[in-house]
Design an enzyme around this catalytic site. Structure first.
Site, mmCIF file in Angstrom:
data_model
loop_
_atom_site.group_PDB
_atom_site.id
_atom_site.type_symbol
_atom_site.label_atom_id
_atom_site.label_comp_id
_atom_site.label_asym_id
_atom_site.label_seq_id
_atom_site.Cartn_x
_atom_site.Cartn_y
_atom_site.Cartn_z
ATOM 1 N N THR A 111 0.540 -6.723 9.164
ATOM 2 C CA THR A 111 -0.811 -7.120 8.741
ATOM 3 C C THR A 111 -1.871 -6.726 9.762
ATOM 4 O O THR A 111 -3.023 -6.479 9.404
ATOM 5 C CB THR A 111 -0.895 -8.629 8.447
ATOM 6 O OG1 THR A 111 -0.748 -9.386 9.651
ATOM 7 C CG2 THR A 111 0.162 -9.051 7.443
ATOM 8 N N LEU A 166 -6.248 -7.802 7.106
ATOM 9 C CA LEU A 166 -6.131 -8.503 5.822
ATOM 10 C C LEU A 166 -4.673 -8.930 5.642
ATOM 11 O O LEU A 166 -3.886 -8.253 4.979
ATOM 12 C CB LEU A 166 -6.588 -7.604 4.680
ATOM 13 C CG LEU A 166 -8.095 -7.437 4.538
ATOM 14 C CD1 LEU A 166 -8.430 -6.689 3.250
ATOM 15 C CD2 LEU A 166 -8.806 -8.789 4.537
ATOM 16 N N HIS A 167 -4.361 -10.077 6.216
ATOM 17 C CA HIS A 167 -2.971 -10.531 6.235
ATOM 18 C C HIS A 167 -2.408 -10.745 4.828
ATOM 19 O O HIS A 167 -1.453 -10.093 4.416
ATOM 20 C CB HIS A 167 -2.864 -11.848 7.012
ATOM 21 C CG HIS A 167 -3.425 -11.807 8.389
ATOM 22 N ND1 HIS A 167 -2.781 -11.197 9.437
ATOM 23 C CD2 HIS A 167 -4.583 -12.313 8.905
ATOM 24 C CE1 HIS A 167 -3.500 -11.327 10.543
ATOM 25 N NE2 HIS A 167 -4.596 -12.003 10.243
ATOM 26 N N ASP A 168 -2.985 -11.690 4.105
ATOM 27 C CA ASP A 168 -2.371 -12.171 2.868
ATOM 28 C C ASP A 168 -2.320 -11.138 1.745
ATOM 29 O O ASP A 168 -1.347 -11.125 0.977
ATOM 30 C CB ASP A 168 -3.079 -13.443 2.396
ATOM 31 C CG ASP A 168 -2.946 -14.584 3.394
ATOM 32 O OD1 ASP A 168 -2.035 -14.530 4.237
ATOM 33 O OD2 ASP A 168 -3.760 -15.521 3.338
ATOM 34 N N CYS A 218 -1.430 -8.246 1.864
ATOM 35 C CA CYS A 218 -0.246 -7.397 2.026
ATOM 36 C C CYS A 218 0.892 -7.850 1.113
ATOM 37 O O CYS A 218 1.689 -7.021 0.651
ATOM 38 C CB CYS A 218 0.215 -7.391 3.477
ATOM 39 S SG CYS A 218 -0.853 -6.449 4.591
#
Length: 318
Positions: free
Chosen positions: A192, A239-241, A243
Site C-alpha cells: 500500500t 491509498l491503503h484500503d 488495494c
C-alpha cells in the site's frame, strides 16, 4: 457472474474510496457494509458508511454497526489522520437511510447463510468484527471463500516501529483471523505504501465531471495533509484500503507470494506485528497470500476509470 462480498470498514478516507471503487463494478456484489471503530469512533464510522452510500444512491445495501472496541483492549483511533468526522474534506450528504437493527456480526452471518455462493469478506479496518463472526459462527466458515484484508506489514509498521494500525488496534482479533484456515489475501504496508496517489492523479480525478469524483478529489486533498510530513518520505499519499478492491478486480496488478503469517500478541516492543515468513524459515504451512508489489499506474488508472462510471444515469439507475 458477480462475486458476493461484504465490506467491513472503519471509514476513514481510504475506506470510503475503497467502497466507491467497489460499487463501480458490477462484477462485485456487495451484500452488506459493516463498520467498526478504528479511524474514528464507532458512531462516526457508522455514519460515514451511510453518508458514502447515500452519495452513491445505494440505500439498498444494508449497513450495520459492529464492535465499539477491540476484543480485550482499549480503543484507539486515528483522528490525526482522518480528522474530526473521520471523513474531513468534502461536504458529504446526511444519511438518507438507517442502519439495520442487528449488529455487524449477525448481519454478516445472515448474508453469508443466505448466499448461494461463497462470500468474500473485505475488512479494511481492525479485524474485531471478523474475529467475532468466525468465533461465533463456525458453521459458516465453509461459506467464506476468502478474506481480503488491509492490514499488517512484512517490513516496518506505521503506528509503531513494528506494527500497522489495523492489526495493532486489535492483535487478538487478527490472531483469530490468521489462524482460521480461511484463505487470506493480505494487503499490507509493503504494497500500500507503493500505491501512492500523486497531486497530478488528484487533478485527473477532479477533472471527471461527476459529484462522486469531486468528492474523492476533496477526500484526497485532506488525506494528503497528514502524509506530507517529511518523516514518511512519501511523494503522494498511500491509498491503503482500495488495494483490497483493486486486487479483487485485477490481481495481475500485484506481485504476491504465499507465506505463513503470525500475529504478535504479547511483546511490549512488537505488539501487533505481522510476522511474515517470506523465506519459509519456520516450516509452517502458508496461510496468506501476501502482496508485495503493485503496478502503481495501473492502479491509478483503474481508480480514475472507475470514478468516471458515476454519471447521473449510473447514480440514478435504481
Amino acid at each position: 457472474m458477480s462475486r458476493p462480498i461484504i465490506l467491513d470498514c472503519d471509514p476513514g478516507h481510504d475506506d470510503a474510496i475503497a467502497l466507491i471503487l467497489a460499487l463501480a463494478h458490477p462484477e462485485l456484489n456487495p451484500l452488506a457494509v459493516t463498520t467498526s471503530a478504528g479511524n474514528q469512533t464507532p458512531d462516526k464510522t457508522l455514519k460515514n458508511a451511510l453518508r458514502i452510500l447515500t452519495l452513491l444512491n445505494r440505500s439498498d445495501i444494508p449497513v450495520a454497526g459492529g464492535a465499539v472496541k477491540p476484543l480485550s483492549r482499549e480503543l484507539m483511533i486515528a483522528d490525526n489522520v482522518h480528522g474530526e468526522t473521520g471523513l474531513d474534506g468534502p461536504a458529504l450528504p446526511a444519511p438518507s437511510f438507517q442502519p439495520q437493527a442487528v449488529n455487524a456480526v449477525e448481519l454478516m452471518a445472515e448474508k453469508i447463510r443466505q448466499s448461494d455462493k461463497p462470500v468474500t469478506l473485505v475488512p479494511t479496518g481492525p479485524l474485531t468484527n471478523i474475529a467475532l463472526l468466525l468465533a461465533s459462527h463456525g458453521e459458516l466458515h465453509a461459506k467464506i471463500e476468502r478474506i481480503v484484508l488491509m492490514g499488517g506489514a512484512a517490513g516496518v509498521g506505521n503506528w509503531t516501529p513494528a506494527a500497522e494500525f489495523n492489526i495493532f488496534v486489535d492483535p487478538e482479533a487478527a490472531d483469530i483471523v490468521f489462524k482460521s484456515g480461511i484463505p487470506i489475501t493480505m494487503c499490507g504496508l509493503d504494497v500500500t505504501h507503493q500505491a501512492q496517489i500523486m497531486d497530478e492523479d488528484i487533478e485527473r480525478i477532479r477533472a471527471i465531471p461527476n459529484p462522486v469524483a469531486k468528492c474523492v478529489a476533496e477526500l484526497l486533498d485532506f488525506f494528503m495533509i497528514y502524509h506530507r510530513a517529511p518523516k514518511w518520505g512519501f511523494v503522494g499519499a498511500p491509498l491503503h484500503d482500495p488495494c483490497t478492491i483493486a486486487w479483487l478486480l485485477n490481481p495481475a496488478l500485484f506481485d504476491a507470494q504465499d507465506c505463513w503469517v503470525g500475529i504478535e500478541t504479547q511483546s511490549e516492543l512488537t505488539l501487533g506485528m505481522t510476522v511474515v515468513d517470506r523465506y519459509q524459515l519456520t516450516g509452517k504451512p502458508t496461510n496468506a497470500t501476501v502482496l508485495f508489489g503493485i503496478d502503481r499506474q495501473g492502479f491509478v488508472d483503474l481508480l480514475v476509470d472507475s470514478l468516471a462510471v458515476y454519471t447521473p444515469t449510473y447514480l440514478n439507475r435504481r
